[in-house]
Design a protein around this motif. Structure first.
Motif, short mmCIF file in Angstrom:
data_model
loop_
_atom_site.label_atom_id
_atom_site.label_comp_id
_atom_site.label_asym_id
_atom_site.label_seq_id
_atom_site.Cartn_x
_atom_site.Cartn_y
_atom_site.Cartn_z
N GLY A 176 0.83 -1.21 0.00
CA GLY A 176 0.00 0.00 0.00
C GLY A 176 0.86 1.25 0.00
O GLY A 176 0.64 2.19 -0.77
N LYS A 179 2.34 1.83 -3.23
CA LYS A 179 1.34 1.88 -4.32
C LYS A 179 1.67 0.88 -5.44
O LYS A 179 1.77 1.24 -6.62
N GLY A 215 -4.76 0.75 1.83
CA GLY A 215 -4.58 1.40 0.53
C GLY A 215 -4.69 0.46 -0.66
O GLY A 215 -4.14 0.73 -1.73
N TRP A 216 -5.40 -0.63 -0.48
CA TRP A 216 -5.57 -1.59 -1.58
C TRP A 216 -6.93 -1.40 -2.25
O TRP A 216 -7.91 -1.00 -1.60
N LYS A 242 -2.56 1.55 -7.08
CA LYS A 242 -2.62 0.79 -5.84
C LYS A 242 -2.65 -0.72 -6.10
O LYS A 242 -3.06 -1.16 -7.18
#
Ligand SMILES: Cc1ncc(C[n+]2csc(CCOP(=O)(O)OP(=O)(O)O)c2C)c(N)n1
Length: 671
Positions: A176, A179, A215-216, A242
């Motif tokens: 995450g 990214k 952040g996925w 991501k």
């Protein structure tokens, strides 16, 4: 798109959704045949993941079976290494290998190891088997691809139980943070693990919210629906900025009614009858040449048998266990002695047992089975060896008697720093069980064979280490360690049935070795020997000494018989069940009295050999005296898949190898 010729860029073959569905069904059939031929392995999880495998290997991933190391290929990382049989049919179906050869699964020297080994089989990206490591490997590959300006994807296959490993979340954070949109993780959410439902063992849901918070991009699909899967992969490939996780809801054991949603099919292969019933249910009876495939496996095994036997040291006759009409021995797994002790002693309210999702097979579950009043002292921790180890220290700090165990390798190596700092440095009273130690998990292969654990465990200050020789001694050792010994303690026992050579009356004193002497030939192997505490033993000026621990004690006893029968040598066998603190007096006396010392360990040579040789070289009493030494153990190599007894032969830790070494050393003694 899919299978490509890496030189021309032409698509070799692509599959429609209907063709992929049919391929997945066929692959499930082959999967069950290879598992049946192997006689061990994981049915449930390989069936649940098979639609994902068919979609990936035959349609989604860009790769070239003729050029498995094509730099621009998509990488597929099997973090869930126990699902190797599904990987192998995937490779077979895609053309990386011959599907017939997949039938040699879990057999000695096979390319198709119990857990995948990339150095043996082209198409396997990395070796795996210890859960929770694949996503970190994927992060490394993804960052490397970014550095090199490469466009390929890294697919990482994991289980939902596997999400309990903390390392998964370290990797999730990293992906995450960076990214890494070249990572597409797929989780086979079949809701079961070994000890039961994931939600009961250790809840991991909501996985969507967890991954999203790191952040996925999260996609959730029916992982046994080919169309949904293919669409999800197409979508995942287009995500920018991501990493993507596909949560694939599946059914464990998918396709075989009697296996579906049954935890017991996690690590069990079908019998021939169950295989036939499964293939019938899948409509594959006429489509898969079962007998031909099973024969292929059988012939391969016969060749291995021949080659292994040819390598074994030879004596006047076959001295192998129960080969003759007399000297018969009964065998039972040492792990059962551990369970027996926990069942008997578990009433002590201070005891808490920590489950690590392998409870039945290591017998720690005997603590609570049939005893509902103990349920609250059974703490399921999930597949989280590191956290559980530190949690055990917390329990101990509060005056409890924590017990935890798993495969010896995951219980001594994966959590080594936690054992060192949380437990040993604080000198906490924790019993750690290194189950399935040594070669006894045979067909699982090298990743699961603990052959290094004793180095680490005995190297830790404050730690005591016991390696009992049979089921009875394991029970006695557990009784003692559990309730009498205070401090960090590690007990190592085996999975496979091994000879029972002691009985209730045999002395077991922590830290004190036993001397074992062959006195006669008898109908019962154990009765042919006299066993007494080394401290009370009077020197009989034997020709040589064999110092052993664990299942090598019965092997040393058998070696003593070979040496007596074929060469007339008298042997002092020393059962050094307590490796730490070591019985220095017994070791030094054996060396001083006999002048020839052989150590025998089911471990990389050194855990026992170097301790013993350290004692002997330091001993003033032995200065200037001739002393001939030899060491039997594993010679700085990894194990292999194969039956436990095959591995005893392959790794040269049998009685025959000890006897051969003894004969060699006795020639030197006579000079
Ligand atoms: C570090 C580690 N601990 C324990 C094991 C033993 N083990 C093999 S499979 C498994 C359960 C995995 O459950 P899950 O991820 O849900 O896989 P599935 O049910 O789909 O087979 C365990 C505990 C292991 N291989 N590695």
């Amino acid at each position: 798109m899919a299978l490509k010729d890496s030189t021309t860029g032409k698509v070799i073959r692509d599959y429609s959704i209907e063709q992929l569905k049919d391929a997945a069904n066929m692959m499930r059939g082959y999967d069950l045949v290879e598992l049946c031929a192997a006689g061990s392995g994981h049915s449930g999880g390989t069936l649940s993941i098979m639609d994902i495998v068919a979609a990936l290997y035959l349609h989604v991933a860009q790769h070239d079976p003729k050029n498995p190391n094509w730099p621009d290929r998509d990488r597929i990382i099997w973090s869930a290494g126990h699902k190797a049989p599904a990987l192998y049919v995937g490779l077979g179906y895609a053309g990386f290998c011959d599907i017939n050869d997949v039938m040699t699964l879990r057999k000695l020297h096979s390319q198709f190891q119990g857990h995948p080994h990339w150095l043996k089989l082209p198409g396997v990206e990395v070796s795996s088997g210890s859960l929770g490591q694949g996503l970190s490997i994927s992060v490394g590959m993804a960052l490397a691809a970014r550095l090199d300006g490469k466009k390929h994807k890294i697919f990482c296959l994991m289980g939902d139980g596997e999400q309990q490993e903390g390392q998964v979340w370290e990797a999730a954070m990293e992906a995450g943070h960076y990214k890494l949109d070249n990572i597409i993780a797929v989780i086979d959410v079949n809701r079961l693990q070994i000890d039961g439902w994931v939600k009961d063992v250790m809840q991991v849901e909501p996985l969507d919210a967890k991954y999203a918070s790191f952040g996925w991009e999260v996609l959730r699909v029916d992982g046994n629906d080919m169309k949904q899967l293919v669409e999800a992969f197409d979508k995942a490939k287009k995500v920018v900025g991501k990493p993507v996780v596909i949560l694939a809801d599946t059914i464990k054991g998918k396709g075989v009614s009697f296996m579906e949603n049954v935890a017991g099919w996690h690590g069990k292969p079908p019998s021939r009858e169950e295989l036939d019933a499964s293939l019938k249910e899948m409509g594959l009876t006429e489509r898969i040449p079962v007998q031909k495939l099973l024969d292929h496996a059988k012939n391969y095994q016969a060749e291995q048998d021949r080659e292994l036997e040819a390598k074994m040291p030879k004596f006047s006759r076959d001295f192998w266990w129960n080969a003759g009409d007399d000297m018969k021995v009964k065998m039972e797994p040492t792990r059962k002695g551990f369970g027996k002790s926990l069942a008997e002693n578990g009433g002590d309210e201070r005891i808490v047992c920590l489950g690590l999702d392998i409870s039945g097979s290591i017998t720690i579950s005997d603590f609570y089975v049939g005893k509902p009043e103990r349920a609250k002292r059974w703490i399921s921790m999930g597949i989280a060896e590191q956290s559980a180890t530190s949690a055990a220290a917390g329990f101990a700090r509060e005056g409890k008697l924590p017990v935890l165990g798993s495969y010896a390798t995951f219980m001594s190596a994966r959590n080594l720093d936690q054992i060192r700092v949380s437990i040993c440095y604080g000198n906490f009273n924790v019993l750690i069980a290194g189950a399935h130690g040594g070669v006894s998990v045979g067909p699982d292969g090298a990743t699961h064979q603990a052959l290094e654990d004793l180095f680490a465990m005995q190297g830790l200050p404050n730690m005591s280490v016991v390696v009992p020789c049979d089921i009875e001694e394991t029970r006695k050792a557990t009784d003692y360690l559990l309730l009498q010994h205070v401090g960090p303690k590690y007990i190592r026992f085996a999975r496979e049935a091994t000879p029972i050579v002691t009985n209730q009356e045999t002395p077991f004193v922590f830290g004190k070795a036993n001397v074992i002497r062959l006195r006669k030939e008898a109908a019962n192997f154990a009765e042919a020997f006299e066993i007494r505490l080394a401290s009370g033993y009077k020197n009989e000026s034997e020709d040589l000494s064999i110092i052993a621990c664990g299942p090598m004690v019965p092997e040393a006893m058998r070696a003593a018989r070979i040496l007596k029968q074929d060469f007339g040598y008298e042997t002092r066998v020393l059962n050094l069940h307590t490796l730490k603190p070591i019985d220095a007096e017994a070791v030094i006396r054996a060396a001083a009295d006999t002048g020839v010392v052989i150590t025998a360990e089911e471990h990389q040579i050194g855990a026992l050999a170097w301790r013993v040789s350290g004692l002997l070289t330091e001993c003033k009493q032995l200065y200037g005296k001739p002393l001939i030494t030899g060491a039997i153990g594993v010679k700085d190599r990894f194990g292999d898949s194969g039956s436990p007894w095959e591995m005893v032969k392959e790794l040269e830790v049998s009685a025959e190898h000890i006897a051969q070494k003894a004969v060699e050393l006795m020639k030197l003694k006579k000079k």
